[in-house]
Design a protein around this motif. Structure first.
Motif, PDB file in Angstrom:
ATOM      1  N   ALA A 109      61.282  32.014  61.955  1.00 42.83           N
ATOM      2  CA  ALA A 109      60.097  31.492  62.634  1.00 42.83           C
ATOM      3  C   ALA A 109      60.151  31.829  64.120  1.00 42.83           C
ATOM      4  O   ALA A 109      59.139  32.231  64.712  1.00 42.83           O
ATOM      5  N   SER A 110      61.318  31.700  64.725  1.00 44.17           N
ATOM      6  CA  SER A 110      61.473  32.011  66.142  1.00 44.17           C
ATOM      7  C   SER A 110      61.167  33.481  66.415  1.00 44.17           C
ATOM      8  O   SER A 110      60.460  33.802  67.376  1.00 44.17           O
ATOM      9  N   ARG A 111      61.676  34.354  65.568  1.00 45.63           N
ATOM     10  CA  ARG A 111      61.406  35.787  65.751  1.00 45.63           C
ATOM     11  C   ARG A 111      59.916  36.090  65.590  1.00 45.63           C
ATOM     12  O   ARG A 111      59.343  36.861  66.364  1.00 45.63           O
ATOM     13  N   MET A 112      59.277  35.462  64.596  1.00 44.26           N
ATOM     14  CA  MET A 112      57.849  35.708  64.379  1.00 44.26           C
ATOM     15  C   MET A 112      57.022  35.171  65.554  1.00 44.26           C
ATOM     16  O   MET A 112      56.062  35.804  65.990  1.00 44.26           O
ATOM     17  N   ILE A 113      57.417  34.020  66.095  1.00 47.53           N
ATOM     18  CA  ILE A 113      56.740  33.470  67.268  1.00 47.53           C
ATOM     19  C   ILE A 113      56.854  34.454  68.433  1.00 47.53           C
ATOM     20  O   ILE A 113      55.861  34.738  69.112  1.00 47.53           O
ATOM     21  N   PRO A 136      65.268  25.226  57.389  1.00 50.77           N
ATOM     22  CA  PRO A 136      63.810  25.425  57.422  1.00 50.77           C
ATOM     23  C   PRO A 136      63.257  25.238  58.832  1.00 50.77           C
ATOM     24  O   PRO A 136      63.776  24.439  59.615  1.00 50.77           O
ATOM     25  N   MET A 137      62.188  25.983  59.140  1.00 48.38           N
ATOM     26  CA  MET A 137      61.579  25.856  60.469  1.00 48.38           C
ATOM     27  C   MET A 137      61.155  24.414  60.698  1.00 48.38           C
ATOM     28  O   MET A 137      60.864  23.679  59.762  1.00 48.38           O
ATOM     29  N   THR A 138      61.115  24.042  61.961  1.00 51.10           N
ATOM     30  CA  THR A 138      60.733  22.681  62.334  1.00 51.10           C
ATOM     31  C   THR A 138      59.214  22.537  62.286  1.00 51.10           C
ATOM     32  O   THR A 138      58.476  23.530  62.271  1.00 51.10           O
ATOM     33  N   GLY A 139      58.745  21.300  62.303  1.00 50.44           N
ATOM     34  CA  GLY A 139      57.310  21.030  62.318  1.00 50.44           C
ATOM     35  C   GLY A 139      56.618  21.647  63.525  1.00 50.44           C
ATOM     36  O   GLY A 139      55.578  22.312  63.383  1.00 50.44           O
TER      37      GLY A 139
END
Length: 78
Positions: free
Chosen positions: A48-52, A19-22
């Protein structure tokens, strides 16, 4: 030999399916809010990294901070 930052493809991360980190979630929600987009629930670290990355490319605020300064030349003091 280059000592620059090397980025590894999120697909190759050994923890990418966790899961993505806080901090990722917080930053992602900030970028998504600015872009008027929703953050899907249950993203992995890699997703999450790709979306960021995608949202950073679309961010007007971040693009503006990369733009050259339009400040006038410094004033000379005598």
């Amino acid at each position: 030999m280059s000592h620059g930052r090397v980025e590894k493809d999120p697909e190759e991360w050994t923890t990418g399916d966790e899961p993505m980190t806080g901090p990722q979630e917080s930053y992602l929600r900030t970028l998504a809010r600015e872009a008027g987009k929703e953050v899907p629930e249950g993203l992995s670290k890699a997703d999450a990294s790709r979306m960021i990355d995608e949202l950073q490319q679309d961010s007007e605020r971040l693009r503006a901070s990369d733009a050259p300064s339009r400040d006038p030349e410094p004033r000379r003091t005598t």
